[in-house]
Design a protein around this motif. Sequence first.
Motif, short mmCIF file in Angstrom:
data_model
loop_
_atom_site.label_atom_id
_atom_site.label_comp_id
_atom_site.label_asym_id
_atom_site.label_seq_id
_atom_site.Cartn_x
_atom_site.Cartn_y
_atom_site.Cartn_z
N LEU A 299 0.83 -1.21 0.00
CA LEU A 299 0.00 0.00 0.00
C LEU A 299 0.86 1.26 0.00
CD1 LEU A 299 -2.94 -0.90 2.42
CD2 LEU A 299 -2.68 -1.38 -0.01
N ASP A 300 1.97 1.23 0.72
CA ASP A 300 2.89 2.38 0.73
C ASP A 300 3.43 2.64 -0.68
OD1 ASP A 300 2.68 3.04 3.41
OD2 ASP A 300 4.43 1.85 4.01
N ALA A 301 3.81 1.59 -1.39
CA ALA A 301 4.35 1.73 -2.75
C ALA A 301 3.29 2.32 -3.68
CB ALA A 301 4.83 0.38 -3.27
N ILE A 302 2.05 1.87 -3.53
CA ILE A 302 0.95 2.38 -4.35
C ILE A 302 0.65 3.83 -3.98
CG2 ILE A 302 -1.53 2.18 -4.82
CD1 ILE A 302 -1.14 -0.91 -4.44
N HIS A 303 0.56 4.09 -2.68
CA HIS A 303 0.23 5.44 -2.20
C HIS A 303 1.23 6.47 -2.68
CE1 HIS A 303 0.05 8.69 0.93
NE2 HIS A 303 -1.19 8.66 0.50
N LYS A 304 2.49 6.08 -2.76
CA LYS A 304 3.54 7.00 -3.20
C LYS A 304 3.23 7.53 -4.60
CE LYS A 304 8.56 7.23 -3.15
NZ LYS A 304 9.78 6.50 -2.95
N GLN A 305 2.61 6.70 -5.45
CA GLN A 305 2.28 7.10 -6.81
C GLN A 305 1.01 7.97 -6.88
OE1 GLN A 305 4.05 6.53 -9.67
NE2 GLN A 305 5.60 5.77 -8.27
N PHE A 306 0.10 7.78 -5.94
CA PHE A 306 -1.21 8.43 -6.04
C PHE A 306 -1.48 9.52 -5.01
CE2 PHE A 306 -1.77 4.37 -8.16
CZ PHE A 306 -2.41 4.76 -9.33
N LYS A 307 -0.56 9.75 -4.06
CA LYS A 307 -0.86 10.65 -2.95
C LYS A 307 -1.14 12.09 -3.39
CE LYS A 307 4.01 11.33 -1.74
NZ LYS A 307 5.00 11.02 -0.75
N LYS A 308 -0.61 12.51 -4.53
CA LYS A 308 -0.81 13.89 -4.97
C LYS A 308 -2.00 14.04 -5.91
CE LYS A 308 3.92 15.24 -4.19
NZ LYS A 308 5.20 15.62 -4.74
N LYS A 309 -2.68 12.94 -6.19
CA LYS A 309 -3.84 12.99 -7.09
C LYS A 309 -5.10 13.38 -6.32
CE LYS A 309 -2.06 10.83 -10.85
NZ LYS A 309 -1.85 11.51 -12.08
N ALA A 310 -5.88 14.23 -6.93
CA ALA A 310 -7.17 14.61 -6.33
C ALA A 310 -8.17 13.50 -6.59
CB ALA A 310 -7.65 15.92 -6.94
N ASP A 311 -9.21 13.43 -5.77
CA ASP A 311 -10.23 12.39 -5.92
C ASP A 311 -10.82 12.35 -7.33
OD1 ASP A 311 -9.79 11.70 -3.33
OD2 ASP A 311 -11.69 12.48 -2.56
N ASP A 312 -11.08 13.53 -7.91
CA ASP A 312 -11.71 13.56 -9.23
C ASP A 312 -10.75 13.19 -10.36
OD1 ASP A 312 -10.21 15.86 -9.16
OD2 ASP A 312 -11.83 17.21 -9.75
N GLU A 313 -9.48 13.05 -10.07
CA GLU A 313 -8.50 12.62 -11.08
C GLU A 313 -8.43 11.10 -11.20
OE1 GLU A 313 -4.60 14.81 -11.34
OE2 GLU A 313 -5.27 15.54 -9.40
N LEU A 314 -9.01 10.40 -10.26
CA LEU A 314 -8.95 8.94 -10.25
C LEU A 314 -10.28 8.34 -10.69
CD1 LEU A 314 -7.13 8.51 -6.81
CD2 LEU A 314 -6.11 8.29 -9.07
N ASP A 315 -10.26 7.60 -11.81
CA ASP A 315 -11.47 6.93 -12.28
C ASP A 315 -11.86 5.79 -11.34
OD1 ASP A 315 -11.69 8.56 -14.48
OD2 ASP A 315 -10.60 7.19 -15.81
N LEU A 316 -10.86 5.03 -10.92
CA LEU A 316 -11.09 3.89 -10.03
C LEU A 316 -10.24 4.09 -8.77
CD1 LEU A 316 -10.83 1.16 -12.80
CD2 LEU A 316 -12.92 2.03 -11.77
N PRO A 317 -10.72 4.87 -7.82
CA PRO A 317 -9.89 5.27 -6.68
C PRO A 317 -9.68 4.23 -5.58
CG PRO A 317 -12.06 6.25 -6.49
CD PRO A 317 -12.03 5.51 -7.80
N TYR A 318 -10.46 3.14 -5.58
CA TYR A 318 -10.36 2.17 -4.48
C TYR A 318 -9.60 0.92 -4.91
CZ TYR A 318 -13.60 4.93 -1.73
OH TYR A 318 -14.17 5.94 -1.01
N LEU A 319 -8.82 0.39 -3.98
CA LEU A 319 -8.13 -0.88 -4.21
C LEU A 319 -9.14 -2.01 -4.02
CD1 LEU A 319 -5.40 -2.41 -4.62
CD2 LEU A 319 -5.28 -2.54 -2.14
N LYS A 320 -9.28 -2.82 -5.04
CA LYS A 320 -10.21 -3.95 -4.95
C LYS A 320 -9.46 -5.20 -4.50
CE LYS A 320 -13.82 -6.01 -7.83
NZ LYS A 320 -14.37 -6.01 -9.19
N GLY A 321 -8.19 -5.30 -4.91
CA GLY A 321 -7.38 -6.45 -4.52
C GLY A 321 -6.27 -6.69 -5.52
N PHE A 322 -5.56 -7.79 -5.33
CA PHE A 322 -4.44 -8.15 -6.19
C PHE A 322 -4.72 -9.51 -6.81
CE2 PHE A 322 -2.72 -5.56 -2.74
CZ PHE A 322 -2.05 -4.57 -3.44
#
Length: 173
Positions: free
Chosen positions: A116-139
Motif C-alpha cells: 500500500l505504501d508503494a501504491i500510495h507513493k504514486q497516487f498521494k498527490k492525485k485529487a479524488d476527481d482525477e482517479l477513475d477507479l480510486p479504491y483498491l479492490k485487490g491483487f
Amino acid sequence: MSADTSDLTKVDSAVSGLSSSPTDTKPAAKGARKSSSYPGVFNINDLEKEGTKIEIAPETQKLNWKLNASVNEVDDPTVLKKHLTTPPLKKIDLHFPLGLEVSARNLKGVTIKDALDAIHKQFKKKADDELDLPYLKGFEWDPEESWTRLKVHQAREGAPVSSKKSKKKGGDE
C-alpha cells in the motif's frame, strides 16, 4: 607523522578485532547486502525457477482503501503487518491495468503495508476527481501472464463503510 601511523594501526586493530572481519565484506557483489537473506523469505525469481506457487493474503480484498489516502486509513489496520504473499517475498512488482508498475520491497517479507505504501507513493498527490477507479479492490497473481508480478485491481466505489466508522449515511451503495 609516526604518531599518525600508530593511531591508524590502533584503529585497524580495533576493527579487525570485531566479529565481522574486513575479509568477510570483500567477496560481496556490487550492491549485495549481507542482511538480505532472512529465513523463509524468498526471491520471486527463485520461486519461478522452482515452480513454487504464491498465494495472496485474502485480507487485501477487504481493505476498503482509497489509493490517494494514507495507509493508516484502512478499515482494519491490524492487517497491515501481514505478509502480502505466502511464501513471503523480498520484492514484488505491482502492475496496474494502464501500464503503471510499482515495486514493494521488504527484506523481511513484503507486508500488505509495504504494498500500500508503494501504491500510495504514486497516487498521494492525485485529487479524488482525477482517479477513475480510486479504491483498491485487490491483487491477482496470474503466473501465465507474469510470474513475477501481481495485477492490481481497482474499483469505482469502496465497500459500504462499517457502522463503527460510519462517516456517510447510505451514500456508498
